[in-house]
Scaffold this motif. Structure first.
Motif, PDB file in Angstrom:
ATOM      1  N   VAL A 314       0.848  -1.202   0.000  1.00 17.37           N
ATOM      2  CA  VAL A 314       0.000   0.000   0.000  1.00 17.37           C
ATOM      3  C   VAL A 314       0.879   1.246   0.000  1.00 17.37           C
ATOM      4  N   GLN A 315       1.911   1.218   0.827  1.00 21.66           N
ATOM      5  CA  GLN A 315       2.817   2.361   0.935  1.00 21.66           C
ATOM      6  C   GLN A 315       3.482   2.656  -0.415  1.00 21.66           C
ATOM      7  N   LYS A 316       3.905   1.600  -1.087  1.00 23.97           N
ATOM      8  CA  LYS A 316       4.575   1.765  -2.377  1.00 23.97           C
ATOM      9  C   LYS A 316       3.621   2.387  -3.406  1.00 23.97           C
ATOM     10  N   LEU A 317       2.379   1.902  -3.429  1.00 25.24           N
ATOM     11  CA  LEU A 317       1.438   2.433  -4.422  1.00 25.24           C
ATOM     12  C   LEU A 317       1.077   3.888  -4.126  1.00 25.24           C
ATOM     13  N   VAL A 318       0.962   4.228  -2.835  1.00 24.64           N
ATOM     14  CA  VAL A 318       0.685   5.631  -2.473  1.00 24.64           C
ATOM     15  C   VAL A 318       1.857   6.495  -2.949  1.00 24.64           C
ATOM     16  N   LEU A 319       3.059   6.014  -2.700  1.00 22.16           N
ATOM     17  CA  LEU A 319       4.259   6.779  -3.080  1.00 22.16           C
ATOM     18  C   LEU A 319       4.357   6.984  -4.592  1.00 22.16           C
ATOM     19  N   LEU A 320       3.987   5.945  -5.355  1.00 21.97           N
ATOM     20  CA  LEU A 320       4.225   5.999  -6.809  1.00 21.97           C
ATOM     21  C   LEU A 320       3.014   6.483  -7.611  1.00 21.97           C
ATOM     22  N   HIS A 321       1.913   6.844  -6.934  1.00 27.42           N
ATOM     23  CA  HIS A 321       0.668   7.011  -7.692  1.00 27.42           C
ATOM     24  C   HIS A 321       0.682   8.149  -8.704  1.00 27.42           C
ATOM     25  N   LEU A 322       1.645   9.064  -8.603  1.00 28.70           N
ATOM     26  CA  LEU A 322       1.683  10.149  -9.603  1.00 28.70           C
ATOM     27  C   LEU A 322       2.629   9.838 -10.775  1.00 28.70           C
ATOM     28  N   ARG A 323       3.450   8.838 -10.592  1.00 27.28           N
ATOM     29  CA  ARG A 323       4.504   8.605 -11.578  1.00 27.28           C
ATOM     30  C   ARG A 323       3.975   8.282 -12.970  1.00 27.28           C
ATOM     31  N   PRO A 324       3.004   7.399 -13.124  1.00 32.02           N
ATOM     32  CA  PRO A 324       2.510   7.147 -14.483  1.00 32.02           C
ATOM     33  C   PRO A 324       1.888   8.403 -15.112  1.00 32.02           C
ATOM     34  N   ILE A 325       1.354   9.297 -14.289  1.00 31.49           N
ATOM     35  CA  ILE A 325       0.783  10.532 -14.844  1.00 31.49           C
ATOM     36  C   ILE A 325       1.908  11.360 -15.446  1.00 31.49           C
ATOM     37  N   VAL A 326       3.012  11.437 -14.713  1.00 33.27           N
ATOM     38  CA  VAL A 326       4.160  12.188 -15.225  1.00 33.27           C
ATOM     39  C   VAL A 326       4.605  11.578 -16.561  1.00 33.27           C
ATOM     40  N   LEU A 327       4.654  10.254 -16.597  1.00 34.41           N
ATOM     41  CA  LEU A 327       5.076   9.591 -17.850  1.00 34.41           C
ATOM     42  C   LEU A 327       4.104   9.866 -18.988  1.00 34.41           C
ATOM     43  N   SER A 328       2.850  10.032 -18.645  1.00 37.00           N
ATOM     44  CA  SER A 328       1.855  10.219 -19.709  1.00 37.00           C
ATOM     45  C   SER A 328       1.833  11.660 -20.206  1.00 37.00           C
ATOM     46  N   GLU A 329       2.366  12.585 -19.399  1.00 35.95           N
ATOM     47  CA  GLU A 329       2.247  13.993 -19.775  1.00 35.95           C
ATOM     48  C   GLU A 329       3.429  14.499 -20.589  1.00 35.95           C
ATOM     49  N   SER A 330       4.616  13.923 -20.325  1.00 36.81           N
ATOM     50  CA  SER A 330       5.787  14.467 -21.003  1.00 36.81           C
ATOM     51  C   SER A 330       6.270  13.466 -22.058  1.00 36.81           C
ATOM     52  N   ILE A 331       7.264  13.894 -22.800  1.00 34.66           N
ATOM     53  CA  ILE A 331       7.858  12.948 -23.748  1.00 34.66           C
ATOM     54  C   ILE A 331       8.625  11.940 -22.904  1.00 34.66           C
ATOM     55  N   VAL A 332       8.248  10.694 -23.053  1.00 35.02           N
ATOM     56  CA  VAL A 332       8.769   9.699 -22.125  1.00 35.02           C
ATOM     57  C   VAL A 332      10.133   9.195 -22.555  1.00 35.02           C
ATOM     58  N   THR A 333      11.097   9.324 -21.656  1.00 31.83           N
ATOM     59  CA  THR A 333      12.401   8.740 -21.968  1.00 31.83           C
ATOM     60  C   THR A 333      12.381   7.288 -21.503  1.00 31.83           C
ATOM     61  N   ASP A 334      13.165   6.469 -22.194  1.00 28.31           N
ATOM     62  CA  ASP A 334      13.246   5.056 -21.796  1.00 28.31           C
ATOM     63  C   ASP A 334      13.718   4.939 -20.360  1.00 28.31           C
ATOM     64  N   SER A 335      14.594   5.849 -19.977  1.00 22.63           N
ATOM     65  CA  SER A 335      15.163   5.771 -18.642  1.00 22.63           C
ATOM     66  C   SER A 335      14.083   5.992 -17.570  1.00 22.63           C
ATOM     67  N   ALA A 336      13.171   6.935 -17.816  1.00 27.20           N
ATOM     68  CA  ALA A 336      12.085   7.181 -16.847  1.00 27.20           C
ATOM     69  C   ALA A 336      11.196   5.943 -16.727  1.00 27.20           C
ATOM     70  N   VAL A 337      10.956   5.290 -17.856  1.00 29.04           N
ATOM     71  CA  VAL A 337      10.110   4.081 -17.849  1.00 29.04           C
ATOM     72  C   VAL A 337      10.819   2.960 -17.079  1.00 29.04           C
ATOM     73  N   ARG A 338      12.130   2.822 -17.350  1.00 28.56           N
ATOM     74  CA  ARG A 338      12.902   1.781 -16.643  1.00 28.56           C
ATOM     75  C   ARG A 338      12.885   2.020 -15.147  1.00 28.56           C
ATOM     76  N   ARG A 339      13.000   3.294 -14.736  1.00 30.82           N
ATOM     77  CA  ARG A 339      13.007   3.604 -13.306  1.00 30.82           C
ATOM     78  C   ARG A 339      11.676   3.228 -12.649  1.00 30.82           C
ATOM     79  N   LEU A 426      19.776   1.549 -15.471  1.00 28.89           N
ATOM     80  CA  LEU A 426      18.501   2.283 -15.528  1.00 28.89           C
ATOM     81  C   LEU A 426      18.587   3.465 -16.486  1.00 28.89           C
ATOM     82  N   ASP A 427      19.759   4.103 -16.541  1.00 30.73           N
ATOM     83  CA  ASP A 427      19.909   5.249 -17.443  1.00 30.73           C
ATOM     84  C   ASP A 427      20.181   4.826 -18.884  1.00 30.73           C
ATOM     85  N   GLY A 428      20.346   3.530 -19.108  1.00 31.83           N
ATOM     86  CA  GLY A 428      20.583   3.041 -20.470  1.00 31.83           C
ATOM     87  C   GLY A 428      22.011   3.229 -20.926  1.00 31.83           C
ATOM     88  N   ILE A 429      22.933   3.507 -19.983  1.00 32.25           N
ATOM     89  CA  ILE A 429      24.350   3.675 -20.366  1.00 32.25           C
ATOM     90  C   ILE A 429      24.923   2.319 -20.753  1.00 32.25           C
TER      91      ILE A 429
END
Ligand code: CTP
Length: 457
Positions: A314-339, A426-429
């Motif tokens: 539950v704690q993890k989902l509360v913490l991460l609940h905005l992250r997919p929104i961020v991914l959906s709003e900006s140009i998504v880098t592979d690194s952000a998706v991997r993170r 994670l950064d794709g280096i």
């Protein structure tokens, strides 16, 4: 068998209610004029082996288990209460007295097992009519019923949510009047009922009733505090309590997972503590996901909910609940998706389900657009996962590899190198592969002044 034994006995309570509602149940309560234990022993003696009889002498009850059926036997009884406890003083009583002490009319119906009326429905308080009217009503004065046993206030709301029934007006008024008496009920019992509401087909209905009846503030002030709308300079923020209920309701249409439902309920619990007004930006709740996630362990502890991986989920989902929104709003880098894949791990699908349920706009076009964006995020997650296998990530180079390569014991350098390798992946280096990670390890070791004593190729 019972009619031949010549005793007066009845099936009573929840099993009868569920039979009439067509809800299958394997818990049967039998009341008998006389000793429940003796009757259970007699029946067990008549049956071929294989069943288990448990006798609870102190309670005057016995439980017979046949396959996955549980049949409980008890003598008819009457009860009287003291004001500081919900535990009644129990004495032998008649069938009528036994029935009248029960919580709701729908739970006070009985089916006779005696010789005279075998199979007939005994409905002393109009339970059948209330089932048809879909209403929760007490057999006696509701003031007395709820004040005697305040857990019944939770039960009334639980049945309303489970069965989609309404609570009779006099009953609801009595609940509102007695709400503070919920304090004499143990938090474990209260939360048992609360979780039944959470698992029900319409949890938001139950939660609204808990709020309206003034019960929520008594045992769950953090959730209660989310209700309300403040207006400054003509700008209002949304009511976070009712928004959370809508998210919970949306989610409940898609998932029966109790803990995912809890994540929906608590996803914005950090908002009251982070609320700020800015003339330009309006209302903000910066960092509410971090504050909310921090609040989860304390809330779970106080409410005697599990402290194990369910709470962490539950704690993890509360913490991460905005992250997919961020991914959906900006140009998504592979690194952000991997993170995100790395942090959410196997809970990534549940996180996406939560985010989709979090769309509560009344504007249909907007909802469509948000859902489409999330669909793109899902696709991207899948693509990257197929390529990089980050979801259940295990470091391709272990601490032991590092120690052996540089001939050293455990120490902070090992951690530094491990983190550097993870970040590079994670950064794709570098790709998520052992060979590349070993080379990167050598490079990072060199930066720290370490010399390899072992060939890694
Ligand atoms: N009962 C009551 N007051 C309570 C709890 C129970 O009067 N606080 C009575 C009701 O008649 C109820 C019966 O005891 O039907 C059995 O209680 P229980 O097994 O707890 O509930 P059920 O009604 O069977 O429903 P469920 O199994 O969904 O909890």
């Amino acid at each position: 068998m019972l009619p031949q034994m010549g005793c007066e006995a009845w099936v009573v309570g929840g099993w009868v209610r569920d039979l009439l509602l067509g809800r299958p149940s394997k818990d049967i309560d039998i009341v008998v004029e006389g000793s429940g234990i003796e009757l259970a022993q007699k029946i067990a003696g008549e049956l071929p082996g294989g069943q288990k009889l448990k006798v609870f002498k102190n309670f005057g009850t016995a439980m017979l288990r046949i396959d996955d059926w549980e049949i409980e036997f008890v003598g008819t009884r009457k009860e009287s209460y003291r004001s500081n406890s919900r535990k009644p003083i129990v004495e032998d009583g008649t069938f009528r007295e036994d029935i009248s002490r029960r919580d709701f009319t729908i739970n006070s119906m009985a089916i006779s097992l005696g010789k005279k009326n075998f199979g007939s429905l005994e409905d002393l308080y109009g339970g059948l009519e209330d089932l048809q009217k879909k209403q929760i009503r007490t057999p006696l004065d509701p003031e007395i019923t709820y004040s005697d046993d305040p857990l019944r206030m939770m039960r009334a709301i639980r049945f309303a949510a489970q069965l989609n029934f309404k609570i009779d007006a006099a009953s609801f008024e009595a609940i509102c009047k007695n709400n503070s008496r919920i304090k004499i009920v143990s938090i474990e019992r209260t939360m048992d009922e609360f979780n039944k509401i959470m698992r029900s087909p319409h949890p938001a209905k139950g939660l609204k009733l808990l709020k309206k009846a003034g019960l929520l503030k008594e045992f769950f002030p953090e959730l209660n505090a989310m209700q309300g709308v403040e207006v400054v300079s003509g700008k209002a923020h949304k009511d976070n309590f009712y928004h959370s209920l809508q998210v919970l309701e949306n989610l409940s249409q898609r998932s029966d997972n109790l803990w995912l439902r809890w994540a929906a309920l608590l996803h914005d619990v950090g908002k009251p503590r982070t609320k700020q007004f800015d003339e330009k930006a309006g209302w903000t709740f910066h960092g509410h996901e971090f504050v909310g996630a921090k609040m989860v362990p304390g809330i779970f502890k106080k409410l005697r909910l599990p402290q194990d991986e369910k709470m962490k989920y539950v704690q993890k989902l509360v913490l991460l609940h905005l992250r997919p929104i961020v991914l959906s709003e900006s140009i998504v880098t592979d690194s952000a998706v991997r993170r995100l894949l790395f942090e959410a791990g196997d809970d990534i699908d549940d996180l996406m389900t939560l985010c989709e349920a979090d769309i509560t706009s009344a504007n249909k076009q907007k909802v469509k657009r948000y859902l489409r964006n999330f669909e793109l995020v899902r696709q991207k997650l899948q693509e990257i996962e197929e390529k990089d296998k980050i979801r259940n990530w295990q470091p391709p180079v272990t601490g032991l590899d590092i120690m052996e390569t540089f001939n050293m014991g455990p120490g902070k350098e090992v951690g530094i190198i491990k983190t550097a390798i993870r970040e590079a992946i994670l950064d794709g280096i570098i790709p998520n592969e052992r060979e590349a990670a070993l080379q990167y390890m050598l490079q990072e070791g060199k930066k720290l002044g370490l010399t390899p004593v072992k060939d890694v190729n």
